[in-house]
Design a protein around this motif. Sequence first.
Motif: not given
Length: 350
Positions: A70-77, A240-244
């Motif tokens: 659930v808590f990971r890189c690449g996403v907006v929580l 965009r930051l979370s994906r880049v």
Amino acid sequence: MASAPNAYSAEPAFPVLADSLLRQPESKENAAAPSNETNAAAPSNGTTAKKDWNLKNDWKQGIQSSKEAVFRCGVVLGFSRLRMRSNESNEYIGQIPRYILTTQLRSIHPSSEPSAFIIHPRSFEAFVPRTLLNELQSPSHDQPGLSRDDAIRRLDSVQLLPVHNFTNAAQAIGKVSEALHEIQENREKQRKSADTSPSTHNPIVLIVVGLDTLTEGVIRASNPARGAAVLTATFRTLTRLSRVHASHLSIILVNTNGLGTMNPDWDKNQPSGNTTTHGDGDTRQALEDGIHSIFHSDIPSLFPTLLMKTLDQGIDIHLLLSDLRGAQIVEVIKDRVGTSLGKWGIWNEQ
């Protein structure tokens, strides 16, 4: 009241290191706080069920590289609370994001790079240096406390960016974007020169506090459509930051205003069994595995305004903190990039 043209004239926020704001050590000041350890609830029907619904392991492990986490890189929580009471402090909504942050800080390797950026209104105290230091020194949820020196070394990599208004927050996000770009370039140079795997670098946490409340300032100075527009643009930047930087950046939004309408008495007369009676006589059963969902109750619409709808649209994984029968419950109410919808856990029992 300031006129609308002056609403966006404040100077941008500049980052400071969290440890630089700490006072010198005082005797007996840093005694470890009592443990807040608690066990997650088992299904109420007494059966042996799979534990993949339980959020406890997710928050204990903190930021993970696995796409199943659930808590990971690449996403907006996003963390939100119900607007049940008007006297809830910032601590109420800030405690779980702070725990995830300190869990990450405990696990980092020594590095000169920033490990976390925290953009927050000056009045929000859940992430001030003293609170972070005490959290790192205190045992909590099965985690041992750190020594003061070790805790301060962790705080040395945290940059705080206090803001006054929405424009300050947007400018601070831009500064973090520039810093992330520089970090990525430096890591790429190191990888090429030393043939280092990118996975050996520390993940970075970006926490943005109170965008929902700050947007209300834009709405007061203009109108709801303007507020939704600037919030949407900022969410595009965060997405965009979370994906880049998907391999090493986790973005956490802490929403301070609450979801739903202000209705303090909605849960006082709820039946104690596994059903909830609605005004139309219809009865809704609890989940088959016995896990009580906060949404099997008579709760008004969570997103009754344009601002709240826009807020939810910018979040990949939305978590709701609420009180239920003497316990603080955190539940995944939205997951548009994974399969965590419906996972929940008891954060604290009173």
